[in-house]
Write a protein that holds these residues in place. Structure first.
Motif, PDB file in Angstrom:
ATOM      1  N   PRO A 164       0.813  -1.221   0.000  1.00  0.00           N
ATOM      2  CA  PRO A 164       0.000   0.000   0.000  1.00  0.00           C
ATOM      3  C   PRO A 164       0.849   1.274   0.000  1.00  0.00           C
ATOM      4  O   PRO A 164       0.309   2.381  -0.063  1.00  0.00           O
ATOM      5  N   ARG A 165       2.156   1.116   0.051  1.00  0.00           N
ATOM      6  CA  ARG A 165       3.079   2.262   0.063  1.00  0.00           C
ATOM      7  C   ARG A 165       2.766   3.218  -1.094  1.00  0.00           C
ATOM      8  O   ARG A 165       2.600   2.800  -2.225  1.00  0.00           O
ATOM      9  N   ASP A 166       2.697   4.490  -0.791  1.00  0.00           N
ATOM     10  CA  ASP A 166       2.241   5.463  -1.782  1.00  0.00           C
ATOM     11  C   ASP A 166       3.316   5.772  -2.822  1.00  0.00           C
ATOM     12  O   ASP A 166       4.517   5.590  -2.583  1.00  0.00           O
ATOM     13  N   VAL A 167       2.857   6.219  -3.973  1.00  0.00           N
ATOM     14  CA  VAL A 167       3.721   6.633  -5.075  1.00  0.00           C
ATOM     15  C   VAL A 167       3.302   8.044  -5.470  1.00  0.00           C
ATOM     16  O   VAL A 167       2.111   8.291  -5.699  1.00  0.00           O
ATOM     17  N   PRO A 168       4.231   8.989  -5.554  1.00  0.00           N
ATOM     18  CA  PRO A 168       3.865  10.366  -5.903  1.00  0.00           C
ATOM     19  C   PRO A 168       3.175  10.468  -7.261  1.00  0.00           C
ATOM     20  O   PRO A 168       3.552   9.791  -8.216  1.00  0.00           O
ATOM     21  N   LYS A 169       2.189  11.331  -7.320  1.00  0.00           N
ATOM     22  CA  LYS A 169       1.426  11.554  -8.551  1.00  0.00           C
ATOM     23  C   LYS A 169       2.335  11.967  -9.701  1.00  0.00           C
ATOM     24  O   LYS A 169       2.107  11.593 -10.867  1.00  0.00           O
ATOM     25  N   ALA A 170       3.381  12.752  -9.411  1.00  0.00           N
ATOM     26  CA  ALA A 170       4.270  13.259 -10.456  1.00  0.00           C
ATOM     27  C   ALA A 170       4.936  12.124 -11.232  1.00  0.00           C
ATOM     28  O   ALA A 170       5.168  12.243 -12.449  1.00  0.00           O
ATOM     29  N   ILE A 171       5.245  11.017 -10.553  1.00  0.00           N
ATOM     30  CA  ILE A 171       5.872   9.875 -11.215  1.00  0.00           C
ATOM     31  C   ILE A 171       4.885   9.229 -12.185  1.00  0.00           C
ATOM     32  O   ILE A 171       5.221   8.907 -13.333  1.00  0.00           O
TER      33      ILE A 171
END
Length: 221
Positions: free
Chosen positions: A40-47
């Motif tokens: 569930p670790r988040d990923v930045p929207k920019a990526i």
């Protein structure tokens, strides 16, 4: 008549560097594995945005770019997608799929349970535009739409992998629920759902092999 401009983006490399770049990219892409257990670790929207921008650079019929990407991070919408997808998958595994198809899927360990649709931080729904709509509201015919959207999807998967993310291509059948949940236009149809994020810790994948190069290419030289 289209305007033509000088090609200023092409870079020619020395042959030794070209070979090394080809080898390095081949090795990198062969590390790519489809997974079904996401953290569930988040990923930045920019990526995600940059990876989708890469997909948008794909070639397309008459350069009409017949695709649209919907990136979903919202947990409630992901839950709606999971419930709708599992409803279709239950029917697929119980009544739709042939015995041969189920046997082919057996080594991969897939079933109707799609918890990754909620657990992964991002879902990217790829839509194919059956036709375009110009500024006057008129229909514009698209050419080679499935091929064009397939190329864009491949670039998207490669970009996500290159960025350091894992992916899963999910194609519940039918996928009309994606159009409803994501409020897409009449001229669009769901093409593919890409699940992406970090792998779950200690995730395991099926022990499968890719075909060797000599089985997938024929040279005339």
């Amino acid at each position: 008549m289209a305007k033509f401009v000088p090609l200023e983006t092409y870079i020619e490399y020395p042959l030794t560097e070209m070979k090394q770049r080809a080898t390095d990219f081949c090795l990198e892409m062969h590390r790519r594995r489809t997974i079904r257990e996401f953290s569930p670790r988040d990923v930045p929207k920019a990526i995600i945005r940059d990876c989708i921008a890469t997909a948008g650079s794909a070639p397309s019929g008459a350069n009409l770019q017949p695709w649209h990407f919907v990136a979903v991070h919202d947990q409630q919408i992901k839950q709606e997608i999971r419930l709708a997808a599992e409803k279709e998958e239950i029917e697929f595994y119980s009544t739709k799929a042939s015995k041969a198809w189920l046997k082919a899927l057996e080594p991969l360990g897939t079933d109707e349970h799609k918890q990754f649709l909620e657990k992964a931080p991002w879902l990217i729904a790829v839509f194919a535009e059956k036709y375009g709509i110009n500024a006057e509201g008129e229909k514009v015919k698209h050419y080679y739409t499935p091929e064009s959207v397939g190329l864009a999807s491949g670039l998207l998967i490669a970009a996500l992998h290159h960025a350091g993310l894992a992916t899963l291509t999910h194609t519940p059948s039918p996928m009309g629920f994606l159009k409803t949940i994501l409020h897409r236009s009449e001229n669009e149809r769901p093409y593919l759902l890409i699940v992406t994020g970090y792998p779950e810790q200690d995730v395991k994948v099926p022990d499968i092999q890719r075909k060797p190069i000599d089985e997938i290419v024929t040279f005339f030289d």
